[in-house]
Design a protein around this motif. Sequence first.
Motif, mmCIF file in Angstrom:
data_model
loop_
_atom_site.group_PDB
_atom_site.id
_atom_site.type_symbol
_atom_site.label_atom_id
_atom_site.label_comp_id
_atom_site.label_asym_id
_atom_site.label_seq_id
_atom_site.Cartn_x
_atom_site.Cartn_y
_atom_site.Cartn_z
ATOM 1 N N SER A 134 0.834 -1.210 0.000
ATOM 2 C CA SER A 134 0.000 0.000 0.000
ATOM 3 C C SER A 134 0.862 1.252 0.000
ATOM 4 C CB SER A 134 -0.939 -0.016 1.213
ATOM 5 O OG SER A 134 -1.779 -1.152 1.158
ATOM 6 N N LYS A 147 -4.713 2.249 1.884
ATOM 7 C CA LYS A 147 -4.567 2.237 3.329
ATOM 8 C C LYS A 147 -3.301 1.451 3.710
ATOM 9 C CE LYS A 147 -7.684 1.738 7.214
ATOM 10 N NZ LYS A 147 -7.756 0.515 7.962
ATOM 11 N N THR A 155 -4.932 -4.303 4.588
ATOM 12 C CA THR A 155 -5.714 -4.149 3.361
ATOM 13 C C THR A 155 -6.675 -5.324 3.212
ATOM 14 O OG1 THR A 155 -3.806 -3.086 2.366
ATOM 15 C CG2 THR A 155 -5.538 -3.771 0.865
ATOM 16 N N ASP A 171 -4.373 -2.577 -5.618
ATOM 17 C CA ASP A 171 -3.794 -3.006 -4.334
ATOM 18 C C ASP A 171 -4.488 -4.307 -3.921
ATOM 19 O OD1 ASP A 171 -2.280 -3.002 -2.031
ATOM 20 O OD2 ASP A 171 -3.437 -1.453 -0.996
HETATM 21 MG MG MG Z 1 -1.820 -3.075 2.321
#
Ligand code: MG
Length: 285
Positions: A134, A147, A155, A171
């Motif tokens: 992230s 995040k 995440t 992500d």
């Molecule tokens: Mg993450």
Amino acid sequence: MDIQWYPGHMTKTRRMIVEQVKNVDLVAEIVDARIPISSRNPDVDAMVGDRPRLMVLNRCDQADPERNAQWGAYYRAKGMAVLLTDCKSGTGVKQFAPTVRDALRDKLAQWQAKGMTGKAVRVMVLGVPNVGKSTFINQVAGRKSAKAQNKPGVTRGKQWITVDRGLELLDTPGILWPKFEDQSVGLNLAYTGAVKDAIMDLETLGSRLMGLLCRRYPEAVTARYKIEIDPSAQDWELLEAAGRKRGFLISGGEVDLERMARVLLEEYRSGKLGRFTLEIPEDVK
Ligand SMILES: [Mg+2]
Ligand SMILES: Nc1nc2c(ncn2[C@@H]2O[C@H](COP(=O)(O)OP(=O)(O)O)[C@@H](O)[C@H]2O)c(=O)[nH]1
């Protein structure tokens, strides 16, 4: 100590990755430069098939600079596109877009020929928990979109981030694999924080890390913990010596090994001890 951590959400993530991989042009596999072999998920090859791949060695600021260069060369020699990054400061991140474009040059030329000039390149970012996926995305995007937190398993679900009109990043939550072939793989992932501490015995973990650091980086250990390293000492005896120097005693004059283990892990992870790479290319069988 047999370390295994494969909670149900990782099975779900794995399924999501396999499904989404059809929609991306390239997969960026983020590994930890301190453990460039142990932090590679052996299932990734099967999951992403023949999608073009980029190997990102992240956390270079925490790893041994000489080893970073060696590991970069190691993966390049395997024909992979490689990027060395430190996402804390952003070093190396600027090279991401040009490296991706270079890896995809044939495809981009085809798009161009077909007049598909406005099409965005889509990249999936994957890796083990807490490796910096992230943070990497936020650095590439130049803002906080994904995040990030210093804890494995933050995440959840998939998250598309548009960097600009030409680039979109996906992500993904960190995934491990059901069984570590080798005990040292599980330990390496635990030292670096990819596996939750809560599932392990800290004394054993701290002892093993102390033993490893004393073998690989004895001067740094001596400098920080002021202990003499007896090569024939057991791992826990080295941890005990450091704890005694720090004055971590419990009743009866015994050393509080768990406390020293916690301190060692914290100091290793935060970089207070120095820049150490725990795996070297010569180790690879
Ligand atoms: Mg993450
Ligand atoms: N020192 C250092 N810390 C990093 C680096 N990349 C990420 N981090 C930190 O590692 C923690 C986990 O990062 P995160 O992006 O949430 O990891 P993810 O679980 O893979 O998404 C955060 O506290 C980041 O600030 C790096 O290259 N160097």
